[in-house]
Write a protein that holds these residues in place. Structure first.
Motif, mmCIF file in Angstrom:
data_model
loop_
_atom_site.group_PDB
_atom_site.id
_atom_site.type_symbol
_atom_site.label_atom_id
_atom_site.label_comp_id
_atom_site.label_asym_id
_atom_site.label_seq_id
_atom_site.Cartn_x
_atom_site.Cartn_y
_atom_site.Cartn_z
ATOM 1 N N SER A 1 8.020 -12.301 -6.174
ATOM 2 C CA SER A 1 8.839 -13.470 -5.840
ATOM 3 C C SER A 1 8.559 -13.962 -4.434
ATOM 4 O O SER A 1 8.560 -15.162 -4.168
ATOM 5 N N LEU A 2 8.363 -13.028 -3.503
ATOM 6 C CA LEU A 2 8.157 -13.388 -2.099
ATOM 7 C C LEU A 2 7.200 -12.398 -1.457
ATOM 8 O O LEU A 2 7.358 -11.190 -1.606
ATOM 9 N N TYR A 3 6.237 -12.948 -0.743
ATOM 10 C CA TYR A 3 5.193 -12.168 -0.082
ATOM 11 C C TYR A 3 5.506 -12.195 1.403
ATOM 12 O O TYR A 3 5.594 -13.269 1.982
ATOM 13 N N MET A 4 5.755 -11.039 2.012
ATOM 14 C CA MET A 4 6.132 -10.993 3.417
ATOM 15 C C MET A 4 5.129 -10.155 4.204
ATOM 16 O O MET A 4 4.961 -8.971 3.930
ATOM 17 N N SER A 5 4.450 -10.798 5.152
ATOM 18 C CA SER A 5 3.426 -10.110 5.935
ATOM 19 C C SER A 5 4.037 -9.281 7.056
ATOM 20 O O SER A 5 4.964 -9.721 7.719
ATOM 21 N N LYS A 6 3.491 -8.084 7.245
ATOM 22 C CA LYS A 6 3.874 -7.250 8.386
ATOM 23 C C LYS A 6 3.050 -7.705 9.579
ATOM 24 O O LYS A 6 1.919 -8.109 9.408
ATOM 25 N N PRO A 7 3.559 -7.617 10.789
ATOM 26 C CA PRO A 7 4.935 -7.191 11.073
ATOM 27 C C PRO A 7 5.930 -8.322 10.824
ATOM 28 O O PRO A 7 5.599 -9.486 10.953
ATOM 29 N N PHE A 8 7.117 -7.960 10.453
ATOM 30 C CA PHE A 8 8.194 -8.935 10.257
ATOM 31 C C PHE A 8 9.438 -8.344 10.901
ATOM 32 O O PHE A 8 9.504 -7.142 11.149
ATOM 33 N N SER A 9 10.422 -9.167 11.164
ATOM 34 C CA SER A 9 11.656 -8.638 11.737
ATOM 35 C C SER A 9 12.623 -8.313 10.598
ATOM 36 O O SER A 9 12.594 -8.957 9.548
ATOM 37 N N LEU B 1 6.033 -6.338 0.735
ATOM 38 C CA LEU B 1 5.764 -6.201 2.166
ATOM 39 C C LEU B 1 4.310 -5.778 2.327
ATOM 40 O O LEU B 1 3.885 -4.817 1.686
ATOM 41 N N THR B 2 3.572 -6.476 3.152
ATOM 42 C CA THR B 2 2.161 -6.125 3.248
ATOM 43 C C THR B 2 1.547 -6.438 4.595
ATOM 44 O O THR B 2 1.934 -7.399 5.249
ATOM 45 N N ALA B 3 0.599 -5.607 4.971
ATOM 46 C CA ALA B 3 -0.214 -5.874 6.161
ATOM 47 C C ALA B 3 -1.459 -6.655 5.756
ATOM 48 O O ALA B 3 -2.216 -7.124 6.589
ATOM 49 N N LYS B 4 -1.670 -6.783 4.442
ATOM 50 C CA LYS B 4 -2.838 -7.504 3.925
ATOM 51 C C LYS B 4 -2.471 -8.980 3.812
ATOM 52 O O LYS B 4 -1.715 -9.351 2.933
ATOM 53 N N ALA B 5 -3.002 -9.788 4.688
ATOM 54 C CA ALA B 5 -2.587 -11.191 4.729
ATOM 55 C C ALA B 5 -3.662 -12.139 4.205
ATOM 56 O O ALA B 5 -3.600 -13.337 4.434
ATOM 57 N N GLN B 6 -4.647 -11.610 3.495
ATOM 58 C CA GLN B 6 -5.704 -12.476 2.986
ATOM 59 C C GLN B 6 -5.220 -13.261 1.771
ATOM 60 O O GLN B 6 -4.371 -12.804 1.014
ATOM 61 N N GLU B 7 -5.805 -14.432 1.601
ATOM 62 C CA GLU B 7 -5.406 -15.321 0.510
ATOM 63 C C GLU B 7 -5.554 -14.637 -0.854
ATOM 64 O O GLU B 7 -4.701 -14.777 -1.714
ATOM 65 N N LYS B 8 -6.629 -13.873 -1.035
ATOM 66 C CA LYS B 8 -6.839 -13.219 -2.340
ATOM 67 C C LYS B 8 -5.707 -12.221 -2.649
ATOM 68 O O LYS B 8 -5.319 -12.064 -3.803
ATOM 69 N N MET C 1 0.828 -1.203 0.000
ATOM 70 C CA MET C 1 0.000 0.000 0.000
ATOM 71 C C MET C 1 0.863 1.255 0.000
ATOM 72 O O MET C 1 1.373 1.666 1.029
ATOM 73 N N MET C 2 1.029 1.851 -1.200
ATOM 74 C CA MET C 2 1.789 3.105 -1.326
ATOM 75 C C MET C 2 0.978 4.080 -2.159
ATOM 76 O O MET C 2 0.175 3.664 -2.991
ATOM 77 N N PRO C 3 1.225 5.393 -1.975
ATOM 78 C CA PRO C 3 0.597 6.385 -2.848
ATOM 79 C C PRO C 3 1.095 6.243 -4.291
ATOM 80 O O PRO C 3 2.140 5.631 -4.519
ATOM 81 N N GLU C 4 0.392 6.800 -5.217
ATOM 82 C CA GLU C 4 0.729 6.838 -6.652
ATOM 83 C C GLU C 4 0.532 5.489 -7.352
ATOM 84 O O GLU C 4 -0.126 5.419 -8.370
ATOM 85 N N ALA C 5 1.125 4.445 -6.826
ATOM 86 C CA ALA C 5 0.940 3.097 -7.384
ATOM 87 C C ALA C 5 1.229 2.098 -6.269
ATOM 88 O O ALA C 5 2.172 2.276 -5.507
ATOM 89 N N THR C 6 0.422 1.048 -6.180
ATOM 90 C CA THR C 6 0.656 0.030 -5.146
ATOM 91 C C THR C 6 1.860 -0.832 -5.537
ATOM 92 O O THR C 6 2.286 -0.830 -6.694
ATOM 93 N N GLY C 7 2.360 -1.585 -4.571
ATOM 94 C CA GLY C 7 3.454 -2.507 -4.862
ATOM 95 C C GLY C 7 3.072 -3.507 -5.944
ATOM 96 O O GLY C 7 3.890 -3.861 -6.790
#
Length: 130
Positions: free
Chosen positions: A102-110, A84-91, A56-62
């Motif tokens: 390549s890789l989906y990483m849910s926030k929060p992460f270390s 990097l995302t706080a959106k962890a839904q399957e869709k 979730m970024m302004p102008e264009a999403t990831g």
């Protein structure tokens, strides 16, 4: 040793700073973008070994940036992308895969999780002087 070039596109300044510091401490060369449009401009003009995008970024999403990148045919079109995302839904995960993430990483992460993921993607993509 090759110095890897990494683009971080994250609109949250504190997180962007944390990621930048973590990666720079490991010897990576980090370029920052604070929104999707800036990310696209930087991806159009510089080669990177790894791209880290916030969903979730302004102008264009990831996702939009990744779709654009994969279709661009540019120097970075096949480079690994971490979303990097706080959106962890399957869709959302499916949408990311379809976009070419390549890789989906849910926030929060270390930051260490991110480092491990970055190193794994960089070593498997051959990175560096391709």
């Amino acid at each position: 040793m090759t110095t890897y070039q990494i683009l971080i596109a994250e609109d949250e300044p504190a997180l962007r700073f944390l990621l930048q510091e973590t990666l720079a401490d490991e010897g990576y060369n980090v370029v920052e973008a604070e929104d999707g449009k800036q990310a696209q401009e930087k991806l159009s003009s510089h080669p990177f070994d790894l791209v880290i995008l916030d969903y979730m970024m302004p102008e264009a999403t990831g996702i939009e940036v990744c779709e654009w990148l994969r279709q661009s045919g540019g120097v970075n079109a096949q480079k690994p992308v971490i979303l990097l995302t706080a959106k962890a839904q399957e869709k959302d995960r499916i949408r990311a895969e379809q976009a070419g993430v390549s890789l989906y990483m849910s926030k929060p992460f270390s930051p260490l999780q991110l480092m491990d993921a970055a190193e794994e993607l960089l070593s498997s993509s051959g990175g560096g002087d391709e």
